[in-house]
Motif scaffolding. Structure first.
Motif, short mmCIF file in Angstrom:
data_model
loop_
_atom_site.label_atom_id
_atom_site.label_comp_id
_atom_site.label_asym_id
_atom_site.label_seq_id
_atom_site.Cartn_x
_atom_site.Cartn_y
_atom_site.Cartn_z
N SER A 83 44.14 43.99 44.58
CA SER A 83 43.25 44.92 43.91
C SER A 83 43.65 45.13 42.45
O SER A 83 42.81 45.16 41.55
CB SER A 83 43.24 46.27 44.65
OG SER A 83 42.39 47.19 43.99
N ASP A 84 44.98 45.22 42.20
CA ASP A 84 45.48 45.37 40.84
C ASP A 84 45.11 44.15 39.99
O ASP A 84 44.74 44.28 38.82
CB ASP A 84 47.00 45.54 40.85
CG ASP A 84 47.46 46.86 41.45
OD1 ASP A 84 46.65 47.81 41.48
OD2 ASP A 84 48.62 46.92 41.91
N VAL A 85 45.25 42.97 40.59
CA VAL A 85 44.95 41.73 39.87
C VAL A 85 43.48 41.72 39.45
O VAL A 85 43.15 41.41 38.29
CB VAL A 85 45.28 40.50 40.75
CG1 VAL A 85 44.68 39.22 40.15
CG2 VAL A 85 46.78 40.35 40.91
N LEU A 86 42.59 42.05 40.37
CA LEU A 86 41.16 42.07 40.05
C LEU A 86 40.83 43.10 38.97
O LEU A 86 40.08 42.82 38.03
CB LEU A 86 40.35 42.37 41.31
CG LEU A 86 40.24 41.26 42.34
CD1 LEU A 86 39.53 41.78 43.59
CD2 LEU A 86 39.48 40.07 41.76
N THR A 87 41.39 44.28 39.09
CA THR A 87 41.12 45.35 38.13
C THR A 87 41.58 44.95 36.74
O THR A 87 40.85 45.12 35.75
CB THR A 87 41.81 46.65 38.57
OG1 THR A 87 41.30 47.04 39.85
CG2 THR A 87 41.55 47.76 37.56
N ALA A 88 42.79 44.41 36.65
CA ALA A 88 43.33 44.02 35.35
C ALA A 88 42.54 42.86 34.74
O ALA A 88 42.24 42.87 33.54
CB ALA A 88 44.80 43.64 35.49
N ALA A 89 42.20 41.88 35.56
CA ALA A 89 41.43 40.75 35.04
C ALA A 89 40.05 41.20 34.57
O ALA A 89 39.57 40.74 33.53
CB ALA A 89 41.30 39.68 36.13
N GLY A 90 39.42 42.09 35.34
CA GLY A 90 38.10 42.58 34.95
C GLY A 90 38.15 43.38 33.66
O GLY A 90 37.21 43.35 32.86
N LYS A 91 39.26 44.08 33.42
CA LYS A 91 39.39 44.91 32.23
C LYS A 91 39.76 44.09 31.00
O LYS A 91 39.17 44.26 29.93
CB LYS A 91 40.46 45.98 32.48
CG LYS A 91 40.68 46.91 31.29
CD LYS A 91 41.72 47.98 31.63
CE LYS A 91 41.94 48.92 30.43
NZ LYS A 91 42.95 49.97 30.75
#
Length: 444
Positions: A83-91
């Motif tokens: 979830s952290d990976v997705l959030t950071a990549a999206g941001k």
């Protein structure tokens, strides 16, 4: 030995979206950021597979890739939970996240190049996954593609699986989208036709200016060597660089072939007359070409309608069938030409129209969706039967899509951790349905 041509269509994945990632693909760019419908896309593809199965064709299903590709995002420095990976990549890099979430493996014409046993010196069917290095979102496919192919064709005494070519622009390989096999009967020794856009080590060949040439001559030559092909039965041709610059990013957007027939635009190849002569000679004279003139169908109309990204099929009853998207029927110039072609009996007996709009809006037509594999009886028996279309598999996969797929997806949704969970749950179930084993990174 008796043989058939099987078609293995890519099953559209749960993250099918319109991110406009493919520079040089006009449809992909023009539909950027629209809402997609993954459920409809998958059902449209399944309907095409079932229809061809019902016509007596051997039809298979090619599983999609795991997306979003958390493994690649971690390689690129994103850390923490999934979830952290997705959030950071999206941001911080939404473009990178979109690339790692693409459902582009649905176009299995790019998955690999396949050479049948009748053409290979060791009498095996050879598979080489395409490295697809021209586009980042596709370059991350080939490892999983290789595992899926090995699960579909597991008998090493009959099937040879190779690694992708080195990941360098000198060996850019786009798979069967730039490869066609001609023959009289599928079980006979054939002529393999490799089409390239540029030569990496030779400066004397022209190249496109506006859009990239994705396939190199050197990649095609390497595939022919790896597949143990007789060089006298291999023909290389260069795409016309001018049509690449008009949006013809692969040869299968401007030409298609089957058995002893090639259907192409008159501007498809550089030095086209010489290309036709060489193919005719290699085929011992048993070769014909339907060449569509520019004054009947322009290159622009061919690209818009995907006229040549059609499937040219030999039906069990002996008829030659051309499978086309609805866009061909909706284009007056293209439809007039096709109707006349059939009425006059000039090599194509029937037309079959399919609604593939979800795929077409991202720049892929009927031929993009399938990988052709010629199989003799023994090889057909050695193929993983769970991936072959049947009434029961069609029902099962339709139910699977209805259960797991969204009917609306925007690019912003790709950062949603729930989408990742939905995709992994769906793919884990799919590997059991298709008897593939643990082919995805999250399963390994």
């Amino acid at each position: 030995m008796k043989a058939i041509e099987a078609n293995f269509d890519g099953l559209v994945g749960p993250t099918h979206n319109y991110s406009g990632l493919s520079f040089g693909n006009v449809a992909s760019g023009s539909n950027r950021a629209q809402a997609s419908n993954p459920k409809m896309a998958a059902l449209q593809g399944l309907a095409k597979m079932k229809a061809l199965h019902d016509m007596g064709m051997t039809q298979g299903v090619f599983a999609p890739q795991e997306r979003p590709d958390i493994h690649t995002l971690r390689r690129l420095g994103f850390t923490g939970s999934d979830s952290d990976v997705l959030t950071a990549a999206g941001k911080y890099s939404p473009g990178m996240l979109a690339s790692c979430s693409s459902a582009s493996s649905m176009w299995t014409a790019n998955a690999a190049t396949v050479s049948p046993s009748a053409d290979s010196a060791d009498g095996r069917v050879h598979f080489t996954p395409a490295n697809l290095i021209n586009k980042f979102h596709r370059s991350i496919e080939h490892n999983t593609t290789g595992r899926i192919l090995a699960a579909m064709f597991p008998d090493e005494t009959r099937f040879a699986h190779h690694q992708a070519l080195p990941e360098s622009e000198y060996f850019g390989d786009e798979g069967a989208a730039n490869h066609t096999r001609f023959c009289q009967e599928y079980g006979d020794a054939g002529v393999q036709f490799f089409v390239y856009g540029r030569a990496a080590f030779r400066g004397d060949k022209p190249a496109p200016v506006k859009y990239p040439a994705r396939q190199t001559l050197e990649a095609s030559e390497a595939i022919a060597r790896k597949h143990l092909l007789t060089q006298e039965r291999v023909v290389y041709a260069q795409q016309n660089p001018d049509v690449i610059d008009q949006g013809v990013f692969h040869n299968d957007v401007i030409a298609v072939g089957n058995r002893e027939l090639m259907f192409c635009h008159e501007q498809a190849f550089l030095n086209q007359h010489a290309v036709k002569d060489e193919l005719t000679a290699a085929m011992g004279g048993a070769f014909s070409v339907i060449e569509v003139p520019t004054n009947r169908v322009s290159v622009q109309d061919a690209v818009k309608s995907y006229l040549f990204n059609s499937q040219l099929l030999s039906l069990p009853n002996g008829e030659t069938l051309l499978v086309i998207p609805e866009e061909c029927q909706n284009n007056p110039a293209v439809w007039d030409y096709l109707s006349e072609l059939v009425e006059q009996g000039r090599g194509i007996d029937r037309l079959q129209v399919f609604d593939l709009r979800q795929s077409m809006q991202n720049g892929g037509g009927p031929a993009c969706l399938r990988l052709r594999v010629v199989l003799n009886d023994a090889e057909r028996e050695a193929t993983n039967s769970s991936v072959l279309m049947s009434d029961s598999l069609f029902t099962t996969l339709n139910g699977w899509v209805e259960k797991h797929y969204r009917d609306r997806l925007l690019v912003d949704d790709l950062a949603d951790p729930q989408l990742l969970m939905e995709s992994r749950t769906a793919l884990d179930e799919l590997t059991q349905i298709l008897n593939l084993g643990s082919v995805y990174p999250f399963q390994r």
